[in-house]
Structure formats: C-alpha cells, structure tokens
Enzyme design. Structure first.
Site, PDB file in Angstrom:
ATOM      1  N   ARG A 222       0.850  -1.186   0.000  1.00 33.79           N
ATOM      2  CA  ARG A 222       0.000   0.000   0.000  1.00 33.79           C
ATOM      3  C   ARG A 222       0.888   1.239   0.000  1.00 33.79           C
ATOM      4  O   ARG A 222       1.943   1.254   0.645  1.00 33.79           O
ATOM      5  CB  ARG A 222      -0.895   0.037   1.247  1.00 33.79           C
ATOM      6  N   GLU A 251      -4.085   7.505  -4.969  1.00 30.52           N
ATOM      7  CA  GLU A 251      -4.283   6.741  -6.206  1.00 30.52           C
ATOM      8  C   GLU A 251      -5.549   7.249  -6.874  1.00 30.52           C
ATOM      9  O   GLU A 251      -6.570   7.316  -6.200  1.00 30.52           O
ATOM     10  CB  GLU A 251      -4.394   5.247  -5.907  1.00 30.52           C
ATOM     11  N   HIS A 270      -1.442   0.270  -9.657  1.00 25.71           N
ATOM     12  CA  HIS A 270      -2.068  -0.712  -8.756  1.00 25.71           C
ATOM     13  C   HIS A 270      -2.678  -1.894  -9.528  1.00 25.71           C
ATOM     14  O   HIS A 270      -3.895  -2.111  -9.495  1.00 25.71           O
ATOM     15  CB  HIS A 270      -3.144  -0.028  -7.891  1.00 25.71           C
TER      16      HIS A 270
HETATM   17  O1  LIG Z   1      -5.672  -5.640  -1.493  1.00 25.36           O
HETATM   18  C1  LIG Z   1      -5.747  -6.126  -2.606  1.00 25.36           C
HETATM   19  O2  LIG Z   1      -6.423  -7.145  -2.825  1.00 25.36           O
HETATM   20  C2  LIG Z   1      -5.005  -5.523  -3.746  1.00 25.36           C
HETATM   21  O3  LIG Z   1      -4.397  -4.349  -3.445  1.00 25.36           O
HETATM   22  C3  LIG Z   1      -5.868  -5.406  -4.959  1.00 25.36           C
HETATM   23  O4  LIG Z   1      -5.973  -6.682  -5.415  1.00 25.36           O
END
Ligand SMILES: O=C(O)[C@H](O)CO
Length: 305
Positions: A222, A251, A270
């Site tokens: 993240r 984002e 992402h």
């Molecule tokens: O947390 C998640 O699943 C990812 O960031 C997106 O697939």
C-alpha cells in the site's frame, strides 16, 4: 435482482460508486460487497443501519475498512487472501526486474532515438544473482515472491516483521533481522506488509538513509507505508538506485507528481492482482464470503476481528 435468495443492487460500472450515492443505497442492507475504493467507516455503517451483518471486500488489503467500528457493531468481515498470492508475486517480480534492469527507460530510449552504438556502461542496472533480498512483512505474498526469485540465484533472503515467523521463513530459508539490518543488508527490498497504524510511513528517511546505494526498493502493498517525499529525496540524490511502485498515495497519483519525473522510479497503477483468473477468483470468493455471512455460516475467508 434476486439470486441465491438474496435481493441485491449492483453498482454496474468500473468507476467507484460516488460516496453520496453509496450512503443512500446502503440504508437497510444486510450485507455489502465492496472493493478497496470504498471507505467502510463509522459514517457508512451508521447510514447502513442495524441490519448490516456482513461486509465482504474483494481485496486482501483491508485498510479501507474501519475494523474497530465493524467489531463494535458485531459485523463480520470477509476478504480475499490466497487467491491472489501468485498473481501479486508474479507482478512484484516483473516490477523488480523492470526497475533493476531499467526496462522502461530502455524501451523509451530505443523508441525515441537514444539508441546509438553499443556502449559499455549504457543502461546498466543491478542483477539478482548473488544479491541479498529483504522482505518487509513476511506473509503469504512475501514467501511467494522469494520462491520466484530463488531461481535467479539470490544469495540470501532476510526479513523483518513484528516477530519472527519461523514457519513461513523456513519455506524460503529466510533469516530474521532487525529493521535496521534489513535496510543495511538488502540489495533489493520488497515491501509486503499490510498498511496499519504501525506500518504507516514506515519507509521513510530513517530507512532510505541506511540503505545501500545500489539498492532497489519495491512496493506492491500500500502507498501509505511509504513517505513519498523522503523516497523522492532518496531517489533524486542517488541515495538508493531505484524504486518500483505499484501503489502510491493518492491513487491515482497525479501525473504532475515529482516521482513521475524520475527515470529511476517505475510506477504502475495498482495492477498487482490484475489477471483475469485472479480477479475472477477474487470476485467469486468475495461473493461466497458475503453469502456465508448473510446465512450465518462460516465464511470461506473471514477476517478475525
Ligand atoms: O488488497 C488487494 O487485494 C489488492 O491491493 C488489490 O488486489
């Protein structure tokens, strides 16, 4: 619509449902299936009201969910671990190689006339053979990344976490080290931890200033775990060699963001879990979690609150 005995309303668009719309639509719902663009916080839970029994997120990450608020109200939470591990690990390796071997810069040079005669040091990068790979936050994804990197002849895997995780570490023969040692020893550092209050901004000047000059920093977890001002400083002053980011804050990252000006920073929008197979598996799991939650049955993947 009614399916499996459930009446549901679907937001039929790839764009996130506008917050005001969501706040209206959740009123009286027994369950919510969301993705990571929806903040499930006190305001939303209040708007939903006392019927709400289950929130199922189509993601392994859950930093968009206010867990305290959910717990307080006895609302169960489903998420989608495991089904995306291979896909995310694969993309992490791709991003690592694209960054360390400067692939984006190289294709740009080839396309735009920068490709002159063969030159000895032109577009040189850093290789995985004989390297030390560090993993910040060892879980399923970190193990899967290490398994994929091993055949590239990595010399040593090291990791740090809140505590040693011998069962996972043994699978990849990784050594537990302190946060400082992780910074000092890693030629490649992959961030695989969840975003929590404890990990927020953990990749900051304190980390970057201890890293090697040849180090490559990779984040597919993240954006919030990284202090982007500090990362910019580290990359632009040559404190570290490069960074590959699949996640940023915010984002989308605005196109005028300084990180986009750096050749040694590869930024993806992402996409780590973006394969057809994985997204289908995630959506099926999220739906099954939701249905199980509504029926009061054990969920295939429940987040213990
Ligand atoms: O947390 C998640 O699943 C990812 O960031 C997106 O697939």
């Amino acid at each position: 619509l009614g399916v499996c005995g459930v009446q549901f309303e679907m937001w039929d668009s790839d764009e996130p449902v506008p917050r005001v719309e969501l706040l209206k639509k959740v009123k009286g719902c027994d369950g919510i299936l969301c993705v990571l663009t929806e903040k499930i916080d006190a305001q939303l839970l209040e708007a939903a009201g006392p019927n709400l029994k289950v929130v199922s997120t189509m993601s392994v990450g859950f930093d968009h969910l206010s867990l305290d608020e959910l717990k307080k109200r006895g609302i169960r939470v489903g998420y989608t671990p495991d089904v995306l591990t291979d896909c995310v690990a694969e993309l992490t390796v791709a991003l690592l190689l694209a960054t360390s071997r400067r692939l984006i810069e190289a294709t740009h040079e080839a396309k735009t006339g920068g490709w002159g005669t063969w030159r000895t040091l032109w577009l040189c990068g850093h290789e995985l053979a004989n390297s030390t790979v560090g993993i910040l936050g060892l879980g399923r994804i970190g193990v899967a990344i290490a398994e994929r990197l091993k055949p590239f002849k990595v010399k040593k895997f090291i990791y740090t976490d809140v505590a040693p995780r011998p069962e996972l570490a043994n699978m990849i023969e990784a050594e537990y080290v302190s946060f400082d040692e992780l910074a000092k020893q890693s030629d490649f550092l992959a961030v695989c931890c969840a975003l929590t209050p404890e990990t927020h901004g953990i990749c900051n000047w304190n980390l970057f200033s201890k890293m090697k000059k040849n180090a490559i920093f990779i984040n597919t977890s993240r954006g919030g775990v990284v202090n982007q001002e500090d990362l910019y400083e580290a990359l632009s002053t040559g404190l570290i060699a490069g960074a590959g980011l699949d996640v940023t804050t915010p984002e989308p990252l605005p196109t005028h963001h300084p990180l986009f000006t750096l050749k040694n920073c590869v930024i993806l929008p992402h996409i780590a879990s973006a394969s057809y197979t994985t997204r289908n598996a995630m959506s099926a799991l999220a739906a099954n979690n939701l249905l199980a939650g509504l029926r009061g049955e054990p969920m295939p993947k429940e987040l213990k609150l």
